[in-house]
Enzyme design. Structure first.
Site, PDB file in Angstrom:
ATOM      1  N   LYS A 193       0.842  -1.201   0.000  1.00  0.00           N
ATOM      2  CA  LYS A 193       0.000   0.000   0.000  1.00  0.00           C
ATOM      3  C   LYS A 193       0.878   1.252   0.000  1.00  0.00           C
ATOM      4  O   LYS A 193       1.893   1.303   0.699  1.00  0.00           O
ATOM      5  CB  LYS A 193      -0.895  -0.029   1.245  1.00  0.00           C
ATOM      6  CG  LYS A 193      -1.888   1.104   1.386  1.00  0.00           C
ATOM      7  CD  LYS A 193      -2.680   0.904   2.672  1.00  0.00           C
ATOM      8  CE  LYS A 193      -3.708   1.969   2.913  1.00  0.00           C
ATOM      9  NZ  LYS A 193      -4.439   1.739   4.183  1.00  0.00           N
ATOM     10  N   SER A 235      -9.176   1.700   3.370  1.00  0.00           N
ATOM     11  CA  SER A 235      -8.295   2.474   2.514  1.00  0.00           C
ATOM     12  C   SER A 235      -7.280   1.615   1.748  1.00  0.00           C
ATOM     13  O   SER A 235      -6.552   2.133   0.900  1.00  0.00           O
ATOM     14  CB  SER A 235      -7.539   3.510   3.362  1.00  0.00           C
ATOM     15  OG  SER A 235      -6.771   2.898   4.374  1.00  0.00           O
ATOM     16  N   SER A 281      -9.439  -0.912   7.462  1.00  0.00           N
ATOM     17  CA  SER A 281      -8.875  -0.674   6.137  1.00  0.00           C
ATOM     18  C   SER A 281      -8.156  -1.841   5.488  1.00  0.00           C
ATOM     19  O   SER A 281      -7.833  -1.771   4.304  1.00  0.00           O
ATOM     20  CB  SER A 281      -7.931   0.536   6.185  1.00  0.00           C
ATOM     21  OG  SER A 281      -8.657   1.721   6.365  1.00  0.00           O
TER      22      SER A 281
END
Length: 469
Positions: free
Chosen positions: A77, A152, A176
């Site tokens: 990420k 996210s 997330s």
């Protein structure tokens, strides 16, 4: 398309270890899958095929020093510092930011021999359950391009579900890594903060986010999630919340002696019938596997959720004010939406923050006391499966369910600092995946993984059709 990319991470590692495939060959298979699908999904935002090939050649040449993840193609990420890759947190304010040093967890991936394919998309500053921003645009769900892969860590989940990456790292302060796993039909773990070092996360997990936040592994099976967890976990002596907790391998026979408490909703917000069915199916599977599973719902859930709101929403907005002041015109609509939500209650004063911090410890203690009888919990990940881009309310059982209410189920466990794993179990009427959460007490991450592994074996990974082509 090569069948190699469809294999689990554990299977890919086995092929590498036995010499049936080289790192270069495996890398080429993933490069082809990325070049085929990423233009549609927009999951990986920093990818360079030649850079991947160069890494692969070095790994093949240094085969004598193989680590446990030697040659495994992974993604990270873009909020987790990865040296040499753009890590912009989805914001034009950070356009072109390339860290010079790895986050500790990424450094451990490299030490274990993993091959970094690229960094993945996220909503601006991570403050949304949908992955979209002005910098890189919208990430799409491989199950339905009109739907979100969540946030996210939505870019990470979409890349893994579509077999563009074997596994990877996300981060979680309010669901997330868990919500995206649920939305895309993969597995994940939000660890106990400190079990996986958070140093190098962007922005830093400090203040209340040292309790709420954690870097967590994501993959298509719980076995693969466990492989990554074991590779990157362990004490970081510079991590203020780090703890010298050794890796454990709990026996299922031992865990069968502990009661699992399950609930289908929190008594306030409804869930879809398919979500209830997934919980019921998971209960039956665990009972068939010899576990004692009983109906139980902690009494503190709504109070925990209110605390999460104070720390994540209100404190989160306060944390970002210095970074965005004078740059409001550069902000993505999705981050503006977050700021508008936070503005309703306004910033927290010192007295309110102090009271909330004290209440946090009291509520955690009260909830953990309830979990003495039920040290493992089973519950939904969200009220709904993957929603359409931009959707912010849904009708369930004749009631309107708002955006942040529909995803409250993960937030409780950030406040509690509990480890929570997600495994896919069911599907919606539209065929979308539905996952369930397995939660354990702090520092008992391996317990959550072991029980989630039972469900993963019972139900297994379903591949989105576009992954196979």
């Amino acid at each position: 398309m090569s069948e190699l990319v469809l294999a689990s991470a554990a299977r890919q590692l086995e092929l590498l270890r036995t010499g049936k495939v080289s790192v270069v060959e495996l890398a080429e298979a993933h490069i082809a899958q990325i070049e085929r699908l990423n233009p549609v999904l927009n999951a990986i935002v920093d990818f360079d095929a030649e850079r991947v090939r160069a890494q692969a050649r070095v790994l093949d040449e240094n085969g004598h020093s193989k680590g446990v993840l030697h040659g495994l193609p992974v993604t990270v990420k873009s909020s987790i510092a990865t040296a040499g890759f753009r890590c912009e947190i989805g914001s034009t304010i950070h356009r072109g930011d390339v860290p010079k040093e790895d986050a500790v967890a990424v450094a451990r991936l490299r030490e274990a021999g993993a091959l970094i394919l690229g960094t993945t998309n996220c909503p601006e500053f991570l403050m949304a359950y949908e992955t979209d921003n002005l910098l890189h645009g919208r990430t799409r769900n491989p199950w339905d391009l009109e739907r979100s892969p969540g946030g996210s860590s939505g870019g990470e989940s979409a890349a893994i579900a579509a077999c563009m990456s074997a596994a990877g790292l996300g981060s979680d302060s309010g669901g997330s890594v868990r919500l995206p796993a649920h939305f895309t039909g993969i597995c994940s773990l939000k660890p106990t903060p400190g079990r996986v070092p958070g140093r190098g996360h962007l922005p830093p997990c400090v203040g209340p986010f040292s309790v709420l936040g954690a870097i967590g592994p994501m993959a298509r099976t719980i076995e693969d999630v466990t492989l990554l967890f074991e590779a990157v976990s362990g004490l970081d002596p510079l991590d203020p919340v780090g703890a010298p907790v050794p890796l454990r391998k709990p026996e299922l026979a031992e865990l069968r002696g502990q009661a699992i408490g399950y609930f289908e909703d929190d008594g306030l917000v409804p869930v879809t019938q398919e979500t209830r069915r997934a919980i019921q199916d998971a209960v039956l599977a665990l009972r068939d596997a010899g576990f004692r599973v009983e109906a139980f719902r902690p009494r503190t859930l709504e109070l925990l959720r209110q605390l999460w709101w104070k720390f994540f929403v209100r404190c989160g907005a306060m944390f970002y004010q210095p970074a965005i002041r004078g740059k409001e015109s550069q902000l993505s609509p999705i981050f503006r939406e977050f700021l508008a939500i936070a503005a309703v209650d306004g910033p927290m004063g010192g007295s309110e923050l102090l009271e909330a911090w004290a209440e946090l410890d009291l509520l955690r203690s009260k909830t953990l006391a309830e979990m003495q009888r039920y040290p493992i919990l089973l519950c939904p990940v969200a009220s709904i499966p993957a929603f359409k881009h931009g959707e912010r309310s849904w009708g369930i059982d004749g009631r309107k369910v708002a955006y942040l209410d529909a995803v409250r189920h993960t937030q409780w466990f950030n406040v509690l600092a509990c480890p929570a794993a997600v495994a896919p179990v069911g599907q919606s009427l539209e065929g979308l995946p539905i996952g369930v959460q397995i939660v354990a007490r702090p520092y008992e991450d391996e317990v959550a993984l072991a029980v989630a592994g039972v469900l993963d074996k019972a139900f297994g990974y379903r591949m989105p059709p576009m992954a196979r082509g």
